[in-house]
Design an enzyme around this catalytic site. Sequence first.
Site, PDB file in Angstrom:
ATOM      1  N   HIS A 152      73.060  47.656  41.798  1.00  0.00           N
ATOM      2  CA  HIS A 152      73.198  46.851  40.565  1.00  0.00           C
ATOM      3  C   HIS A 152      73.359  45.542  40.346  1.00  0.00           C
ATOM      4  CE1 HIS A 152      76.131  49.986  39.119  1.00  0.00           C
ATOM      5  NE2 HIS A 152      76.610  49.690  38.010  1.00  0.00           N
ATOM      6  N   GLU A 211      74.202  41.140  37.215  1.00  0.00           N
ATOM      7  CA  GLU A 211      74.680  41.861  36.500  1.00  0.00           C
ATOM      8  C   GLU A 211      76.108  40.468  36.716  1.00  0.00           C
ATOM      9  OE1 GLU A 211      78.821  45.021  35.165  1.00  0.00           O
ATOM     10  OE2 GLU A 211      78.336  45.120  37.455  1.00  0.00           O
ATOM     11  N   ASP A 239      77.328  51.929  30.217  1.00  0.00           N
ATOM     12  CA  ASP A 239      77.909  51.313  31.186  1.00  0.00           C
ATOM     13  C   ASP A 239      79.799  52.156  31.276  1.00  0.00           C
ATOM     14  OD1 ASP A 239      78.772  50.551  33.685  1.00  0.00           O
ATOM     15  OD2 ASP A 239      79.139  48.430  32.835  1.00  0.00           O
TER      16      ASP A 239
END
Length: 338
Positions: free
Chosen positions: A198, A201, A280
């Site tokens: 990740h 973000e 997600d």
Amino acid sequence: MKKSEFYSYFKSIPKAEIHIHIEAVISRNSIKKLYLKKNGKKFTDKALNELFSYSDLNGFIAAFLQVQDLFTEVSDFDLVFDDLKNYLLRNGVTHCEAFFAPSAFIKKGFSYAEMAANFEKNLQKIKDETGITVWLLGDVSRTFGLENAENNFKMFQANPFKGFIGIGLGGAESKGPSKDFGPVFDKAHKAGFHAVAHAGEDQSAQSIWDALEICHAERIGHGISAIEDEKLMELCAEKQIPFEVAPTSNVFTKKFVQKLSEHPFRPFFDKGMLVTVNTDDPLFFGVELLDEYWNLYKEMNFTEEELKKVIINSFKASFLKEEEKSAAIEAVEKAWTL
């Protein structure tokens, strides 16, 4: 295309989803079962609605932890995988690469060896019952620091199971910069594990650079801050570095995008980047994969043919072998009748 026609048609097209957290596919009904088992009383609909009434990232994380806290034994994951199976069937997903985060469960005293055995059993059960392949990536978790991440990696190495394919770096990006986790990703890289992260973000594009250059990330989860870095976008387009984008999740965090119509998915796609659409955390954001394809169609003006390319991207970006990717893409072409 009308919404009902769209959902019916796109459900029939084989798809992959490569950025989804298994704990977040659990259904409200399963949460009620876990609550009753743990507390000896029912979880009311009012209380359940309040649990999901958050409006910011901190509220979401608090709710996520509350749900994790309801697990009292490893067999509780059976409910999660049943819900995952039903989710994949509802959305026409034929291949899934999902994250699991062991840290909170290990801190509760769960045996990781037992978790690994449970996961392998349930992945095989889904394959036997539906033909859907589900592979798992273990989250080393940036939230609890490098030492915890390295301990997680050691657990993964010591307890391999069929369907486990690599590691991911998830958790609060602001608390654990990508660059801090180079050592554990170096070890994973040398061990032959797949590695994803990740990044971008809710932090700057530098987080994405660090994930690529320091963590050897093969895919980027979210990556929306790349919109601020032309050089990065050009590199990712040239090298076809997959981005696992989750539009509704990104709008919820409100860091780089405020509404779906302004999401960078469209400019990423137009630049030739290898973008995929994902959910997600379906339960927590109230969205499923077909909803996200509808959002691309309705809010970002994607044509049907462009959506077909996004679907093909989902297989290209997966960790399937090349011959498996080719077979999956051929299945998309065969199912496509527009």
